[in-house]
Enzyme design. Structure first.
Site, PDB file in Angstrom:
ATOM      1  N   CYS A 194      -0.330   4.139   2.428  1.00 48.95           N
ATOM      2  CA  CYS A 194      -0.455   4.103   3.878  1.00 48.95           C
ATOM      3  C   CYS A 194      -0.191   2.685   4.367  1.00 48.95           C
ATOM      4  CB  CYS A 194      -1.856   4.587   4.242  1.00 48.95           C
ATOM      5  SG  CYS A 194      -2.151   4.666   6.008  1.00 48.95           S
ATOM      6  N   SER A 195      -1.234   1.963   4.667  1.00 54.37           N
ATOM      7  CA  SER A 195      -1.061   0.656   5.301  1.00 54.37           C
ATOM      8  C   SER A 195      -2.222  -0.280   5.000  1.00 54.37           C
ATOM      9  CB  SER A 195      -0.942   0.834   6.803  1.00 54.37           C
ATOM     10  OG  SER A 195      -2.102   1.499   7.278  1.00 54.37           O
ATOM     11  N   CYS A 196      -2.946  -0.043   3.905  1.00 49.99           N
ATOM     12  CA  CYS A 196      -4.078  -0.906   3.589  1.00 49.99           C
ATOM     13  C   CYS A 196      -3.577  -2.338   3.438  1.00 49.99           C
ATOM     14  CB  CYS A 196      -4.769  -0.445   2.306  1.00 49.99           C
ATOM     15  SG  CYS A 196      -5.405   1.230   2.460  1.00 49.99           S
ATOM     16  N   CYS A 222       0.886  -1.160   0.000  1.00 50.10           N
ATOM     17  CA  CYS A 222       0.000   0.000   0.000  1.00 50.10           C
ATOM     18  C   CYS A 222       0.924   1.210   0.000  1.00 50.10           C
ATOM     19  CB  CYS A 222      -0.911   0.014   1.226  1.00 50.10           C
ATOM     20  SG  CYS A 222      -1.911   1.503   1.308  1.00 50.10           S
TER      21      CYS A 222
END
Lengths: 213, 100
Positions: A121-123, A118
């Site tokens: 971000c951090s998906c 991602c």
């Protein structure tokens, strides 16, 4: 000892050092968390029990969920077809709460390897794999996974043949990928339960391969 | 960020602190309550600018975005937050000591 940290007196059961938590100097951000939580409770938005239940549910999710899905796909061709067509529905069929997001399973084959990242971000497919590992959220991984993925994979100990196609999938908030790794050779006689033990977290991110039987 | 040059991927991990898990839970529950969406969370994160990604940890950014979204949704005011934070700080010096 899974990791070789210097301060062995302060390792958690998982072999990681404890992060400063309850006994360090209170930080501004911790103060903000407490304030938000207490305000939400005072205003009748949430109860402490609801917040704890959410944490418990999160803690209960682990890569074992994803591994069960992968093992089923390896042993049940019709399920695999459904998984590749609609990952969310297939995972729900196995009883996993996927929420509103679209889960897309991407299949590793003899000539194609998939890697997920991602960049924003951090998906992450947290409903099937739990919370993302720290490295997944670092700018190093997020920057380089799309720029020089083969070099990144080498850092994880995965050397892909030069003629293997590498597809990098950039997740979004409402579309999460999970890698369906290739079934290891020599596993023809294993049950789905035993196969699931070969499926590592990293093999479902694409930074690793399943364990050999 | 995607495509920028960067160094080796740091492989160190850590167990999540309880305050980080609580932030995560509040972010999920705040969305379930209909106060904001994942896009609202992202928008506030991006509004923080690149510097925030250097100077703040992951859950420090998240708690900031959570707060921004809840204030915009009218769940509480900036003033209420400030008052509550002062009240919390006055209880003690460590995270464990200031829990009500």
């Amino acid at each position: 000892m899974p990791h070789d940290h210097h301060d062995h007196d302060h390792l958690s059961p998982s072999g990681h050092p404890y992060r400063k938590d309850n006994d360090g100097q209170l930080t501004y951000w911790q103060t903000m968390e407490i304030a938000i939580r207490e305000l939400m409770v005072e205003k009748g938005e949430l109860t402490p029990a609801q917040i704890q239940a959410q944490i418990d549910a999160m803690d209960a999710r682990s890569p074992a969920n994803g591994a069960a899905v992968v093992a089923r796909a390896w042993t049940d061709p019709e399920f695999k077809q459904r998984l590749l067509e609609n990952g969310s529905d297939a995972a729900r069929e196995m009883g996993f709460d996927i929420g509103p997001m679209h889960l897309v399973a991407v299949e590793n084959t003899s000539d194609t390897h998939n890697l997920i990242v991602c960049t924003l971000c951090s998906c992450y497919p947290r409903n099937l794999l739990g919370l993302p590992p720290d490295w997944y959220k670092t700018r190093e991984y997020r920057s380089r996974a799309v720029r020089e993925p083969r070099a990144v994979l080498r850092e994880f100990g995965v050397e892909l043949p030069a003629d293997m196609t590498l597809r990098v999938h950039d997740s979004t908030a409402d579309m999460r990928y999970i890698v369906l790794p290739a079934r290891p050779e020599g596993t023809e006689n294993l049950t789905a339960e035993d196969l699931a033990k070969l499926v590592t977290r990293d093999s479902m991110i694409g930074t690793g391969l399943p364990k050999a039987p | 960020m995607g495509g920028d040059a960067a160094g080796p991927v740091p492989m160190d991990g850590h167990d999540f602190a309880i305050w980080e898990k609580r932030v995560d839970a509040l972010v999920i529950l705040g969305q379930q309550r209909g106060h904001f969406t994942v896009d609202g969370l992202r928008r506030a994160l991006e509004d923080m600018g690149e510097q925030a990604f250097e100077s703040m940890t992951y859950y420090e950014r998240w708690v900031t975005s959570l707060n921004q979204n809840l204030i915009e949704a009218g769940v509480y005011s900036l003033e209420e937050l400030g008052t509550k934070m002062e009240e919390v700080k006055a209880r003690g010096d460590t995270y464990g000591a200031v829990q009500s």
